[in-house]
Write a protein that holds these residues in place. Sequence first.
Motif, PDB file in Angstrom:
ATOM      1  N   LEU A 106     -17.458  41.386  30.261  1.00 23.30           N
ATOM      2  CA  LEU A 106     -18.207  40.355  31.081  1.00 23.30           C
ATOM      3  C   LEU A 106     -18.899  41.078  32.012  1.00 23.30           C
ATOM      4  N   GLY A 107     -19.035  42.554  31.991  1.00 25.82           N
ATOM      5  CA  GLY A 107     -20.174  43.140  32.694  1.00 25.82           C
ATOM      6  C   GLY A 107     -19.798  43.033  34.175  1.00 25.82           C
ATOM      7  N   SER A 108     -18.227  43.364  34.758  1.00 25.38           N
ATOM      8  CA  SER A 108     -17.922  43.481  35.973  1.00 25.38           C
ATOM      9  C   SER A 108     -18.486  44.313  36.831  1.00 25.38           C
ATOM     10  N   SER A 109     -18.175  45.889  36.065  1.00 25.15           N
ATOM     11  CA  SER A 109     -18.720  46.838  36.613  1.00 25.15           C
ATOM     12  C   SER A 109     -20.379  46.856  36.727  1.00 25.15           C
ATOM     13  N   SER A 297     -19.098  25.729   9.389  1.00 19.93           N
ATOM     14  CA  SER A 297     -18.798  24.937   8.560  1.00 19.93           C
ATOM     15  C   SER A 297     -17.336  24.370   9.060  1.00 19.93           C
ATOM     16  N   SER A 298     -16.424  25.162   9.559  1.00 20.92           N
ATOM     17  CA  SER A 298     -15.192  24.715   9.936  1.00 20.92           C
ATOM     18  C   SER A 298     -15.438  24.088  11.304  1.00 20.92           C
ATOM     19  N   HIS A 299     -16.464  24.460  12.050  1.00 11.77           N
ATOM     20  CA  HIS A 299     -16.649  24.058  13.434  1.00 11.77           C
ATOM     21  C   HIS A 299     -18.078  23.771  13.627  1.00 11.77           C
ATOM     22  N   PRO A 300     -18.516  22.640  13.206  1.00 12.53           N
ATOM     23  CA  PRO A 300     -20.044  22.016  13.684  1.00 12.53           C
ATOM     24  C   PRO A 300     -20.461  22.352  14.921  1.00 12.53           C
ATOM     25  N   GLY A 301     -21.565  22.819  15.089  1.00  9.76           N
ATOM     26  CA  GLY A 301     -21.970  23.174  16.725  1.00  9.76           C
ATOM     27  C   GLY A 301     -21.922  24.612  16.946  1.00  9.76           C
ATOM     28  N   LEU A 302     -20.928  25.252  16.224  1.00  6.92           N
ATOM     29  CA  LEU A 302     -21.091  26.768  16.338  1.00  6.92           C
ATOM     30  C   LEU A 302     -22.094  27.452  15.538  1.00  6.92           C
ATOM     31  N   LEU A 303     -22.707  28.313  16.395  1.00  3.60           N
ATOM     32  CA  LEU A 303     -23.838  28.820  15.958  1.00  3.60           C
ATOM     33  C   LEU A 303     -23.401  30.642  15.425  1.00  3.60           C
ATOM     34  N   GLY A 304     -22.613  31.267  16.251  1.00  3.91           N
ATOM     35  CA  GLY A 304     -22.298  32.437  15.845  1.00  3.91           C
ATOM     36  C   GLY A 304     -20.907  32.990  16.933  1.00  3.91           C
ATOM     37  N   ILE A 305     -20.227  33.997  16.595  1.00  4.21           N
ATOM     38  CA  ILE A 305     -19.143  34.572  17.230  1.00  4.21           C
ATOM     39  C   ILE A 305     -19.062  35.913  17.117  1.00  4.21           C
ATOM     40  N   CYS A 306     -18.621  36.598  18.448  1.00  2.00           N
ATOM     41  CA  CYS A 306     -18.570  37.955  18.541  1.00  2.00           C
ATOM     42  C   CYS A 306     -17.726  38.359  19.621  1.00  2.00           C
ATOM     43  N   LEU A 307     -17.455  39.782  19.726  1.00  2.00           N
ATOM     44  CA  LEU A 307     -17.084  40.410  20.753  1.00  2.00           C
ATOM     45  C   LEU A 307     -17.840  40.416  22.016  1.00  2.00           C
ATOM     46  N   SER A 308     -17.532  39.965  23.193  1.00  2.00           N
ATOM     47  CA  SER A 308     -18.516  40.063  24.508  1.00  2.00           C
ATOM     48  C   SER A 308     -18.332  41.710  24.986  1.00  2.00           C
ATOM     49  N   GLY A 309     -19.304  42.433  24.637  1.00  2.00           N
ATOM     50  CA  GLY A 309     -19.017  43.702  25.278  1.00  2.00           C
ATOM     51  C   GLY A 309     -18.042  44.563  24.549  1.00  2.00           C
ATOM     52  N   ALA A 310     -17.287  45.259  24.852  1.00  2.00           N
ATOM     53  CA  ALA A 310     -16.127  46.106  24.585  1.00  2.00           C
ATOM     54  C   ALA A 310     -14.770  45.235  24.191  1.00  2.00           C
ATOM     55  N   GLY A 311     -15.053  43.881  24.842  1.00  2.00           N
ATOM     56  CA  GLY A 311     -13.853  42.899  24.742  1.00  2.00           C
ATOM     57  C   GLY A 311     -13.125  43.040  25.934  1.00  2.00           C
ATOM     58  N   PRO A 312     -11.809  42.179  25.976  1.00  2.00           N
ATOM     59  CA  PRO A 312     -11.322  41.381  24.831  1.00  2.00           C
ATOM     60  C   PRO A 312     -11.797  39.976  24.788  1.00  2.00           C
ATOM     61  N   THR A 313     -12.933  39.720  25.792  1.00  2.00           N
ATOM     62  CA  THR A 313     -13.484  38.475  25.640  1.00  2.00           C
ATOM     63  C   THR A 313     -14.311  37.956  24.409  1.00  2.00           C
ATOM     64  N   VAL A 314     -14.128  37.006  23.814  1.00  2.00           N
ATOM     65  CA  VAL A 314     -14.839  36.516  22.625  1.00  2.00           C
ATOM     66  C   VAL A 314     -16.094  35.501  23.209  1.00  2.00           C
ATOM     67  N   LEU A 315     -17.275  35.663  22.445  1.00  2.00           N
ATOM     68  CA  LEU A 315     -18.367  34.891  23.246  1.00  2.00           C
ATOM     69  C   LEU A 315     -18.712  34.280  21.758  1.00  2.00           C
ATOM     70  N   ALA A 316     -18.759  32.614  21.784  1.00  2.00           N
ATOM     71  CA  ALA A 316     -19.168  31.890  20.911  1.00  2.00           C
ATOM     72  C   ALA A 316     -20.222  31.236  21.357  1.00  2.00           C
ATOM     73  N   LEU A 317     -21.476  31.340  20.616  1.00  2.00           N
ATOM     74  CA  LEU A 317     -22.695  30.691  20.853  1.00  2.00           C
ATOM     75  C   LEU A 317     -22.767  29.253  20.101  1.00  2.00           C
ATOM     76  N   ALA A 318     -22.904  28.384  20.824  1.00  2.00           N
ATOM     77  CA  ALA A 318     -22.926  26.931  20.183  1.00  2.00           C
ATOM     78  C   ALA A 318     -23.890  25.924  20.734  1.00  2.00           C
ATOM     79  N   THR A 319     -24.063  24.946  20.049  1.00  2.00           N
ATOM     80  CA  THR A 319     -25.015  23.800  20.599  1.00  2.00           C
ATOM     81  C   THR A 319     -24.115  22.484  21.178  1.00  2.00           C
ATOM     82  N   HIS A 320     -22.964  22.336  20.424  1.00  2.08           N
ATOM     83  CA  HIS A 320     -22.250  21.230  20.714  1.00  2.08           C
ATOM     84  C   HIS A 320     -20.793  21.432  20.336  1.00  2.08           C
ATOM     85  N   ASN A 321     -20.053  20.482  20.470  1.00  5.15           N
ATOM     86  CA  ASN A 321     -18.435  20.665  20.077  1.00  5.15           C
ATOM     87  C   ASN A 321     -17.803  21.810  20.934  1.00  5.15           C
TER      88      ASN A 321
END
Length: 357
Positions: A106-109, A297-321
């Motif tokens: 999450l860009g602490s450094s 499809s499995s999670h309405p509202g989800l737009l996309g999902i990826c690693l945040s930077g090198a990880g381990p955080t996962v970033l999910a972009l969404a509009t609701h839910n």
Amino acid sequence: MSSATRSFTIRVPATSANIGPGFDVVGLSLSLWLTLSVTLSSGSSPIYVPPKITYTGEGADEVPLDAYKNLTTRVALYVLRCHDIPSFPSHLSIHCHNEIPFGRGLGSSGAAVIAGVLLANHVCNLNLPIERLLDFALMIERHPDNVTAALVGGFVGSYLRELDDDASAKASVPLSEVLPEYPADAGPEWGLDPPPPVPPHGIGHYVRFGWTDAVKAIAIIPRFELSTAKAREVLPQAYSRKDMVFNLQRLAVLTTALGQSPPDPELIYEAMKDRIHQPYRKSLIPGLPEVLALTPSSHPGLLGICLSGAGPTVLALATHNFERIAEDAKRIFKEANVDVDWKLLELGEGSKFEETA
């Protein structure tokens, strides 16, 4: 409070880099902050008083409070010395409050580096433009995605400019020369000979992309650290043309798709896929393949999902839910014996400076 006392605050946002296919290219700022509250007193004593640092929040039990060991103040001192200012002003007090977890992607450094550049700029009134502030940051971070997003804010694409031989040599000096390891007995005069390497002008360039307000970011944060160095070690030295084209195609779409309203889940989900870094980092993060398999499809509202930077955080972009997406990811990680926390975040502004007294 004396009339000779000056106070100001600096706020630097967390960032997420890559956003799927944009490895080392794109980043976005997020609504978690590193805040510096700075007080500068003229003082009546002729004796030099070194900076006093206090720290609260994330990482408070591990951050050095010595100005010659702390990353933010070491960066600030580097910038000052590049302007022939050998030391911090006397009677400088800095309180840091940090909301950005360390070692989680999450860009602490990057935030600490930008905070240091801005600290130098404002404590000694250097009046550096944004482009020059970025030059100093890139002498330390070397990858433009996080520091650019932290400095200017928003959803940002950036690159390192091709420099002539002389400028390239200046921009490529070892980090140990830019930020030397100060010995325990270091004082204001240590490290002045030879002088620090001054960055060439225009190392990095950037552009802001559009971002629709409907899109929020769910940060799913495992409770363990993963160093960027370790995460880079697992990456190959070369990639196939097929994999490079795969990422380039998706990045070209993603940088426009996230600015469209309403956002298109099918378009964005496919555009956030990656073949350059995520497949190789799955072994470092138990449960990651299953979490990345969540779909609109499995999670309405989800737009996309990826690693945040090198990880381990996962970033999910969404509009609701948001809660269901986050809690299901949390459950999947738990099945892999990984505990996580999650936060719902907004696209953040860039770094802010405010004079308070």
